[in-house]
Motif scaffolding. Structure first.
Motif: not given
Lengths: 226, 226
Positions: A71-80
């Motif tokens: 979930v946190v990796a998804f958030a990072q990828a989406a924000i990036a």
């Protein structure tokens, strides 16, 4: 405040349970400050897709269900991805784990409080500034009062050790650094408290490419922002 | 998580204390999804100015200090002003009251839990959709465990009575209605719990003019949003 996930699937032999049985997930909202915001948001959510994360987007925010790392990796990828456009992007990340939500929860402490290790996220090269808050919803027990501040202070100390704490503001702690390090601090703090408290929520407002962040501000533009 | 406001000014004859002694305030972030975001934000914050509210804006969000009615009225005016441009605007409102923040707090229960009545805000004619979460940081006491869900459920019931609860999502309650009614529900719920719990925080992500909110969506545009 969740209506579903009322079932508690049996934990496996190592005491692990599925994210939905533990109430683990997030809500993410992405706000690119550009008139072309809609395709940027949709492309960012598409670019972040990965196995193990259920994604449900509505008109206010996006629900993410999966284990903590995913979930946190998804958030990072989406924000990036959204910030890679160069637009000023603010994201709001709301992490939650544990029970109860809106209903009681049958998961026992040995499963719910099982330590979860979040590996540091890979650095993206993008700088972020965040206002971070953490809520250990610690009701205490029959023989001890709760102590929600203990968890908050421990998480802030942990974040200091990661080198991303840049200030303490009213109601929030300020974090600055690589987006990966900021998100790692937020998520590791949340999970640190989740070893002691059954229901832990964290909110972070994360800003990238702001024209008014001090290090980026051109002369005279420092006031033109938030 | 606040570093200042450590002093507890003596309450007046009726048991009232100043907002800073009670840790009352908010953080507000405004996100107009338009390339022309900076003047819209600055104009909105300027238009919302009123006596009794201290406003400190940095590059991530805006801190508001004042009594509950004034702070919420400021948030309404700022959000309404930004949305009056017609742009899709998302606001994130973080309300907090009580102690401790990052420090211990000497205010006694009779002052801190004194009921505060928030008058309903005047309707603005602007429709808003929100994801709302409430965190009663209820540590319980020596003779009783805390019960953070009790306050959450009471606040949701209160909001239902105001006619703005439109659904229950993972981790949040969805509110739809006039911006004034949505903010009234959020703030009254926060204050309802603040009669029982010394430290209460609420977060709301509030969306206006979204191209994908169902009632507003043009044919084919429903997917183009968040």
């Amino acid at each position: 405040m969740t209506t579903t996930d009322q079932h508690a699937a049996a934990p496996d032999a190592e005491g692990r349970a599925e994210p939905d049985a533990l109430g683990v997930g997030a809500r993410l909202s992405l706000h690119p400050m550009t008139s072309d915001f809609a395709p940027l948001i949709l492309d960012a959510l598409r670019a972040a897709r990965r196995p193990g994360v259920e994604v449900v987007t509505d008109d206010v925010s996006t629900f993410l269900r999966g284990d903590e790392q995913d979930v946190v990796a998804f958030a990072q990828a989406a924000i990036a991805s959204a910030a890679a456009s160069g637009a000023h992007v603010v994201a709001h990340l709301h992490l939650s784990r544990g029970c109860p939500g809106e209903v009681s929860c049958a998961v026992d402490d040995s499963t719910l409080l099982r330590p979860v290790v979040l590996e540091p996220l890979p650095r993206s090269g993008q700088t972020a500034s965040a206002h971070w808050a953490l809520y250990p919803l610690d009701d205490g027990g029959p023989d001890r009062p709760g102590d929600h501040m203990a968890g908050i202070l421990a998480a802030i100390e942990h974040a200091r050790g990661l080198g991303v704490v840049s200030g303490t503001e009213h109601f929030v702690t300020r974090l600055d650094g690589d987006l990966a390090d900021v998100l790692t601090a937020v998520a590791q703090g949340w999970l640190l408290v989740g070893r002691e408290v059954r229901h832990v929520v964290s909110h972070a407002t994360i800003s990238l490419n702001s024209p008014s962040t001090p290090a980026r501000a051109a002369s005279g533009s420092a006031a033109a922002a938030r």
